[in-house]
Write a protein that holds these residues in place. Structure first.
Motif, PDB file in Angstrom:
ATOM      1  N   LEU A   7      86.651  36.965  84.897  1.00  0.00           N
ATOM      2  CA  LEU A   7      85.968  36.443  83.714  1.00  0.00           C
ATOM      3  C   LEU A   7      86.468  35.043  83.402  1.00  0.00           C
ATOM      4  CD1 LEU A   7      83.874  37.395  81.582  1.00  0.00           C
ATOM      5  CD2 LEU A   7      85.818  37.957  80.103  1.00  0.00           C
ATOM      6  N   ASP A   8      85.535  34.142  83.087  1.00  0.00           N
ATOM      7  CA  ASP A   8      85.860  32.773  82.697  1.00  0.00           C
ATOM      8  C   ASP A   8      85.032  32.471  81.458  1.00  0.00           C
ATOM      9  OD1 ASP A   8      86.640  30.149  82.539  1.00  0.00           O
ATOM     10  OD2 ASP A   8      85.307  29.459  84.129  1.00  0.00           O
ATOM     11  N   GLN A   9      85.651  32.688  80.288  1.00  0.00           N
ATOM     12  CA  GLN A   9      84.934  32.614  79.013  1.00  0.00           C
ATOM     13  C   GLN A   9      83.785  33.631  79.068  1.00  0.00           C
ATOM     14  OE1 GLN A   9      86.112  30.890  76.384  1.00  0.00           O
ATOM     15  NE2 GLN A   9      87.818  30.311  77.702  1.00  0.00           N
ATOM     16  N   GLY A  10      82.544  33.197  78.841  1.00  0.00           N
ATOM     17  CA  GLY A  10      81.420  34.143  78.869  1.00  0.00           C
ATOM     18  C   GLY A  10      80.789  34.283  80.232  1.00  0.00           C
ATOM     19  N   ASN A  11      81.404  33.675  81.241  1.00  0.00           N
ATOM     20  CA  ASN A  11      80.859  33.730  82.600  1.00  0.00           C
ATOM     21  C   ASN A  11      81.777  34.515  83.522  1.00  0.00           C
ATOM     22  OD1 ASN A  11      78.693  31.937  81.933  1.00  0.00           O
ATOM     23  ND2 ASN A  11      80.118  30.226  82.104  1.00  0.00           N
ATOM     24  N   VAL A  12      81.241  34.891  84.669  1.00  0.00           N
ATOM     25  CA  VAL A  12      82.093  35.415  85.731  1.00  0.00           C
ATOM     26  C   VAL A  12      82.181  34.352  86.814  1.00  0.00           C
ATOM     27  CG1 VAL A  12      81.877  37.898  85.443  1.00  0.00           C
ATOM     28  CG2 VAL A  12      80.086  36.667  86.648  1.00  0.00           C
TER      29      VAL A  12
ATOM     30  N   ILE B 199      81.129  30.002  92.303  1.00  0.00           N
ATOM     31  CA  ILE B 199      80.058  29.826  91.322  1.00  0.00           C
ATOM     32  C   ILE B 199      80.358  30.652  90.068  1.00  0.00           C
ATOM     33  CG2 ILE B 199      78.553  31.750  92.001  1.00  0.00           C
ATOM     34  CD1 ILE B 199      76.180  29.854  91.652  1.00  0.00           C
ATOM     35  N   ARG B 200      79.839  30.190  88.942  1.00  0.00           N
ATOM     36  CA  ARG B 200      79.930  30.919  87.679  1.00  0.00           C
ATOM     37  C   ARG B 200      78.535  31.343  87.243  1.00  0.00           C
ATOM     38  NH1 ARG B 200      83.995  27.301  87.775  1.00  0.00           N
ATOM     39  NH2 ARG B 200      85.982  27.825  86.780  1.00  0.00           N
ATOM     40  N   LEU B 201      78.393  32.601  86.862  1.00  0.00           N
ATOM     41  CA  LEU B 201      77.137  33.120  86.343  1.00  0.00           C
ATOM     42  C   LEU B 201      77.415  33.814  85.012  1.00  0.00           C
ATOM     43  CD1 LEU B 201      75.481  34.677  89.548  1.00  0.00           C
ATOM     44  CD2 LEU B 201      75.062  32.428  88.536  1.00  0.00           C
ATOM     45  N   PRO B 202      76.409  33.920  84.153  1.00  0.00           N
ATOM     46  CA  PRO B 202      76.623  34.579  82.859  1.00  0.00           C
ATOM     47  C   PRO B 202      77.024  36.042  83.037  1.00  0.00           C
ATOM     48  CG  PRO B 202      74.292  34.174  83.252  1.00  0.00           C
ATOM     49  CD  PRO B 202      75.025  33.421  84.313  1.00  0.00           C
ATOM     50  N   ALA B 203      78.148  36.413  82.479  1.00  0.00           N
ATOM     51  CA  ALA B 203      78.670  37.770  82.688  1.00  0.00           C
ATOM     52  C   ALA B 203      77.726  38.836  82.153  1.00  0.00           C
ATOM     53  CB  ALA B 203      80.049  37.897  82.030  1.00  0.00           C
TER      54      ALA B 203
ATOM     55  N   THR C 214      81.867  40.336  71.259  1.00  0.00           N
ATOM     56  CA  THR C 214      81.042  39.724  70.219  1.00  0.00           C
ATOM     57  C   THR C 214      81.432  38.268  69.975  1.00  0.00           C
ATOM     58  OG1 THR C 214      82.509  40.585  68.481  1.00  0.00           O
ATOM     59  CG2 THR C 214      80.591  41.913  69.069  1.00  0.00           C
ATOM     60  N   ARG C 215      82.690  37.921  70.245  1.00  0.00           N
ATOM     61  CA  ARG C 215      83.112  36.529  70.096  1.00  0.00           C
ATOM     62  C   ARG C 215      82.569  35.648  71.217  1.00  0.00           C
ATOM     63  NH1 ARG C 215      88.260  38.490  67.910  1.00  0.00           N
ATOM     64  NH2 ARG C 215      89.092  38.675  70.026  1.00  0.00           N
ATOM     65  N   LEU C 216      82.204  36.264  72.337  1.00  0.00           N
ATOM     66  CA  LEU C 216      81.749  35.483  73.487  1.00  0.00           C
ATOM     67  C   LEU C 216      80.279  35.078  73.405  1.00  0.00           C
ATOM     68  CD1 LEU C 216      83.445  37.400  76.451  1.00  0.00           C
ATOM     69  CD2 LEU C 216      84.011  35.104  75.638  1.00  0.00           C
ATOM     70  N   TYR C 217      79.465  35.886  72.694  1.00  0.00           N
ATOM     71  CA  TYR C 217      78.024  35.694  72.792  1.00  0.00           C
ATOM     72  C   TYR C 217      77.339  35.630  71.423  1.00  0.00           C
ATOM     73  CZ  TYR C 217      78.997  37.143  77.563  1.00  0.00           C
ATOM     74  OH  TYR C 217      79.521  37.233  78.827  1.00  0.00           O
ATOM     75  N   PRO C 218      76.246  34.869  71.351  1.00  0.00           N
ATOM     76  CA  PRO C 218      75.417  34.867  70.137  1.00  0.00           C
ATOM     77  C   PRO C 218      74.571  36.137  70.089  1.00  0.00           C
ATOM     78  CG  PRO C 218      74.414  33.501  71.819  1.00  0.00           C
ATOM     79  CD  PRO C 218      75.741  33.944  72.378  1.00  0.00           C
ATOM     80  N   ASP C 219      73.844  36.316  68.991  1.00  0.00           N
ATOM     81  CA  ASP C 219      73.007  37.517  68.859  1.00  0.00           C
ATOM     82  C   ASP C 219      71.870  37.525  69.869  1.00  0.00           C
ATOM     83  OD1 ASP C 219      74.525  38.541  66.798  1.00  0.00           O
ATOM     84  OD2 ASP C 219      73.359  37.533  65.250  1.00  0.00           O
ATOM     85  N   LYS C 220      71.286  36.358  70.135  1.00  0.00           N
ATOM     86  CA  LYS C 220      70.185  36.260  71.096  1.00  0.00           C
ATOM     87  C   LYS C 220      70.703  35.609  72.364  1.00  0.00           C
ATOM     88  CE  LYS C 220      65.442  34.589  71.626  1.00  0.00           C
ATOM     89  NZ  LYS C 220      64.969  35.868  72.161  1.00  0.00           N
TER      90      LYS C 220
END
Length: 259
Positions: free
Chosen positions: A105-110, A130-134, A153-159
């Motif tokens: 995991l790299d922030q909100g990505n893998v 490469i990094r892709l959205p986790a 929940t801290r990593l992502y917005p609601d949408k």
């Protein structure tokens, strides 16, 4: 104080404190950092609350906090994971002749750190580095399922941005899917990022049973079946447990306990 300036000041304080292992008093930090007194006091309070720093009431000195050690430990483990996991990834590929990948995991990505190709042609969006959205990948969801919900929940917005019609599009749907992942014992990706790819994935745990990576098996949609899925799950679960044990986990299934 804007967020960018605050972030730079936090980084500066960490660098200053790390250069003085015995710690620094408020006055010493004030002189060294040259920050306004009120700003420094606010930053130190927040950083102490977040365990980035620790304050010794006897010596009245600030030093690096336990959270820094936790992050450093996770980073160090991520460097170790590839040589540990590599022979197991090869074994999975040899048993199933399917493409096997390892990611952290790299922030909100893998970030994909290892890949063993099958002999079948397979066009994946992912490759080493490469990094892709986790949230939109099976391997990413396997890692997210092993994190406390508050971290997710801290990593992502609601949408959430979508990539196919099957992408998990909201935070709540993601949290619901992670609940199912914990119950099932594996994550799935039935075309959330690449519509023609099917994937199963399982997290890898390390010291203190903390998640450090995940491993996945990917197959093209036209060769995928429920019996194939069952064999993939059985194989990846078996070898992920062995990798986790070798990385220091005492309970490779600890991630399935709701957090």
């Amino acid at each position: 104080m804007n967020s960018v300036k605050s972030a730079l000041r936090v980084a500066d304080i960490l660098e200053i404190v790390s250069a003085h292992p015995p710690g620094l008093t408020f006055s010493e930090l004030l002189e060294t950092s040259q920050l306004p007194k009120s700003s420094l006091h606010e930053l130190l309070t927040t950083m102490t609350q977040q365990r980035l720093l620790t304050y010794n009431h006897l010596t009245k000195r600030y030093s690096l906090g336990s959270r820094i050690w936790e992050w450093a430990s996770t980073w160090a483990q991520s460097l170790q994971i590839v040589p540990v996991a590599w022979p197991y990834l090869q074994t999975i590929r040899n048993e199933l002749n399917e493409t096997v990948q390892l990611a952290i995991l790299d922030q909100g990505n893998v970030m994909y750190v290892a890949k063993v190709e099958s002999s079948h042609p397979l066009q994946l969006a992912s490759h080493v580095g490469i990094r892709l959205p986790a949230y939109a990948t099976g391997i990413g969801q396997a890692i997210l399922a092993a994190l406390p919900k508050t971290d997710v929940t801290r990593l992502y917005p609601d949408k959430l941005p979508t990539y196919t019609s099957l992408t998990t599009a909201t935070l709540q749907k993601l949290l619901d899917k992670l609940d199912v992942t914990r119950i099932d014992g594996y994550a799935t990706d039935w075309g959330e990022y690449s519509p023609d790819i099917r994937c199963v994935a399982v997290p890898i745990l390390g010291m203190n049973n903390h998640v450090m990576a995940a491993v996945s098996i990917s197959v093209p949609k036209d060769r995928f079946s429920s019996s194939h899925r069952d064999r993939m799950v059985q194989t990846i679960t078996h070898y992920s447990r062995l990798i986790s044990h070798e990385c220091g986990a005492t309970d490779p299934e600890a991630w399935r306990t709701p957090q």
